[in-house]
Design an enzyme around this catalytic site. Structure first.
Site, PDB file in Angstrom:
ATOM      1  CG  ASP A  71      -7.824  -4.822   2.176  1.00  0.00           C
ATOM      2  OD1 ASP A  71      -9.391  -4.295   2.705  1.00  0.00           O
ATOM      3  OD2 ASP A  71      -8.105  -4.756   0.752  1.00  0.00           O
TER       4      ASP A  71
ATOM      5  CG  ASP B 253     -13.646  -7.186   3.166  1.00  0.00           C
ATOM      6  OD1 ASP B 253     -13.302  -6.526   3.855  1.00  0.00           O
ATOM      7  OD2 ASP B 253     -13.972  -6.498   1.845  1.00  0.00           O
TER       8      ASP B 253
ATOM      9  CG  ASP C  87      -1.496 -19.973  -0.843  1.00  0.00           C
ATOM     10  OD1 ASP C  87      -1.038 -20.113   0.489  1.00  0.00           O
ATOM     11  OD2 ASP C  87      -1.273 -20.399  -1.911  1.00  0.00           O
TER      12      ASP C  87
ATOM     13  CE  LYS D 153       2.304 -17.416  -2.103  1.00  0.00           C
ATOM     14  NZ  LYS D 153       1.297 -19.042  -2.471  1.00  0.00           N
TER      15      LYS D 153
ATOM     16  CE1 TYR E 160      -3.433  -2.338   0.786  1.00  0.00           C
ATOM     17  CE2 TYR E 160      -4.585  -1.292   1.374  1.00  0.00           C
ATOM     18  CZ  TYR E 160      -4.686  -2.184   1.013  1.00  0.00           C
ATOM     19  OH  TYR E 160      -6.127  -2.932   0.824  1.00  0.00           O
TER      20      TYR E 160
HETATM   21  C1  IPM Z   1     -10.588  -1.030   4.431  1.00  0.00           C
HETATM   22  C2  IPM Z   1     -10.507  -0.461   3.168  1.00  0.00           C
HETATM   23  C3  IPM Z   1      -9.602   0.207   2.553  1.00  0.00           C
HETATM   24  C4  IPM Z   1      -8.075  -0.289   2.685  1.00  0.00           C
HETATM   25  C5  IPM Z   1      -9.365   0.885   1.019  1.00  0.00           C
HETATM   26  C6  IPM Z   1     -10.805   1.572   1.648  1.00  0.00           C
HETATM   27  C7  IPM Z   1      -8.581   1.674   0.805  1.00  0.00           C
HETATM   28  O1  IPM Z   1     -10.620  -1.578   1.881  1.00  0.00           O
HETATM   29  O2  IPM Z   1      -9.836  -0.512   5.072  1.00  0.00           O
HETATM   30  O3  IPM Z   1     -10.200  -2.161   4.671  1.00  0.00           O
HETATM   31  O4  IPM Z   1      -7.549  -0.836   1.542  1.00  0.00           O
HETATM   32  O5  IPM Z   1      -7.493  -0.563   3.948  1.00  0.00           O
HETATM   33 MN    MN Z   2     -10.715  -3.461   2.808  1.00  0.00          MN
END
Ligand code: IPM
Ligand code: MN
Length: 354
Positions: free
Chosen positions: A245, A249, A221, A189, A142
Site C-alpha cells: 500500500d 503510493d 525501508d 522486513k 489489514y
Molecule cells: C488502496 C487504498 C485502500 C488500502 C484503503 C482505501 C483501504 O489506500 O487501495 O491502496 O489501504 O488498501
Molecule cells: Mn493505498
C-alpha cells in the site's frame, strides 16, 4: 464477445472518473463489436448513506455474477476524523477484496515521456522506469486479529500470513517476472518481523524453481529509498499488504501525478479494476479530477479479464495521444487545463475514429 461488467463508482470523484472510463469502454466495445452489458452497484460512503453498509450483499452478488468489476474510489472525510465510527467506507473495499478473494493487486508503474518534467525526480533517474508492483491484498495486518484491551487504552493489529497465501502471491510474482525482465524483488522486513521471515524462507525455497529469474531480497525501508533513487532497477516487486500500500503510493508520484496509475486486483472470483488513487473529496463534482488512472484501469480490464489485448492497447494509445496533444486535466496541464469530462470525450472520440 459478451462483456458483463459491474460498475461501482463509489465516493468523491469516483462517479466522474468512472464515467470517463465507461466512455472508453463503450467506444472500444462498439469498435470491436463486443456485446457490452453493465450494471451499477453501491459501495463506500454512498452505500452506507443509502443502505447502511459499505459493501451490500446486492453489490456483492452483482460482482459475483459479472465478468469484471470497474471500480472508482471510496472514502469520505466525514469518517476520516472520526475514529469512533463503527461503519466505515473503507470496510466496504476490504470486504469486497476478501469476499471476491482478490489476493493480488497488480500496480504497473510506467512513465510518460510528456510528463517526465512533472516528476519530483530528475529526468535521467525516472526516464524509462517501468516496473510492476504486486501487492498481496487479502492478508497481513489489514485482516489479522485486532482489538483493544485495558479498558480501551491498548490497541493491537496483527500481521498474519500463511504459507499458502505467501506461495500463491510469490508464484504470481515469478510468473510476471518470467514474462518481463526476469528479476523479482521480494520486499519484506525479515530483520524484524516473523511474518517476513516466513516470506523470505518460502521465497528462498521457490527461487530454484525459476532459475532464469534473479531473485533479490530487500528490506522495505531500503525499498522505499531505492524506488526514488534507482526506480529503473526494479522489474517485478512483490510484497505484503501494507508495505505494498505504502510503496505503491510512493511509486505512483515518480510518474508525475497520482492520477495516472491503474491497478488490477485479481484472485479467486471476479477481478476488480481500479485507479490506485483515492476519492479526492475536495475535487468531487468539480469536473477537474484526472480520469487517466481509471481509463487505464479499463485497459487492464480488457487485457486481464478478457484477454483482449488489442482493445486494451487502443485505450492505451488513446491515453498516450491525449497526453501528447496536451488534452489533460489541471494536475498535469502546462497551459490550458481540460475538464475531466473533456478528457474522457477526447479519448472516446480517438478510439471511435481509430
Ligand atoms: C488502496 C487504498 C485502500 C488500502 C484503503 C482505501 C483501504 O489506500 O487501495 O491502496 O489501504 O488498501
Ligand atoms: Mn493505498
Amino acid at each position: 464477445m459478451k462483456l458483463k461488467l459491474a460498475v461501482l463508482p463509489g465516493d468523491g470523484i469516483g462517479p466522474e472518473i468512472v464515467d470517463q472510463a465507461m466512455k472508453a469502454v463503450k467506444a472500444v466495445s462498439l469498435k470491436f463489436k463486443h456485446e457490452l452489458e453493465f450494471e451499477f452497484g453501491l459501495t463506500g460512503a454512498v452505500a452506507i448513506d443509502e443502505v447502511g453498509e459499505p459493501y451490500p450483499e446486492k453489490t456483492h452478488q452483482l460482482c459475483m455474477n459479472a465478468d469484471a468489476v470497474l471500480f472508482g474510489a471510496i472514502g469520505d472525510p466525514k469518517y476520516d476524523n472520526n475514529p469512533k465510527a463503527t461503519v466505515r467506507p473503507e470496510q466496504g473495499l476490504l470486504l469486497m477484496r476478501k469476499k471476491l478473494g482478490l489476493y493480488a493487486n497488480i500496480r504497473p508503474v510506467e512513465t510518460f515521456e510528456s510528463l517526465l518534467h512533472k516528476s519530483p525526480l530528475r529526468r535521467e533517474l525516472v526516464e524509462g522506469a517501468d516496473f510492476v508492483a504486486i501487492r498481496e491484498l487479502t492478508g497481513g495486518i489489514y485482516f489479522g486479529e485486532k482489538g483493544r484491551k485495558d479498558d480501551g487504552n491498548t490497541a493491537f493489529d496483527t500481521c498474519t500470513y500463511t504459507r499458502e497465501e505467501i506461495e500463491r502471491i510469490l508464484k504470481l510474482g515469478y510468473e510476471f517476472a518470467m514474462k518481463r525482465n526476469k528479476k523479482l524483488t521480494v520486499v519484506d522486513k525479515a530483520n524484524v518481523l516473523e511474518s517476513s521471515r516466513l516470506w523470505r524462507e518460502i521465497a528462498q525455497e521457490m527461487a530454484p524453481n525459476y532459475p532464469e529469474v534473479t531473485t533479490e531480497y530487500m528490506f522495505v525501508d531500503n525499498a522505499a529509498m531505492q524506488i526514488i533513487q534507482w526506480p529503473k532497477n526494479f522489474d517485478v516487486m512483490v510484497t505484503e499488504n501494507m508495505f505494498g500500500d505504502i510503496l505503491t503510493d510512493e511509486a505512483s508520484v515518480i510518474t508525475g501525478s497520482l492520477g495516472l496509475l491503474p491497478s488490477a486486483s485479481i484472485g479467486i472470483h471476479t477481478s476488480v479494476f481500479e485507479p490506485i488513487h483515492g476519492s479526492y473529496p475536495q475535487a468531487a463534482g468539480k469536473d477537474i479530477a484526472n480520469p487517466i488512472a481509471t481509463i487505464l484501469s479499463a485497459a487492464m480490464l480488457f487485457e486481464y479479464a478478457f484477454d483482449l489485448k488489442e482493445e486494451g492497447k487502443l485505450i492505451r494509445d488513446a491515453v498516450a495521444a491525449s497526453m501528447a496533444e496536451k488534452v489533460v486535466t489541471e494536475d498535469i496541464a502546462e497551459g490550458k487545463a481540460y475538464k475531466t469530462s473533456e478528457v474522457g470525450d477526447w479519448i472516446a472520440d480517438y478510439i471511435a475514429k481509430a
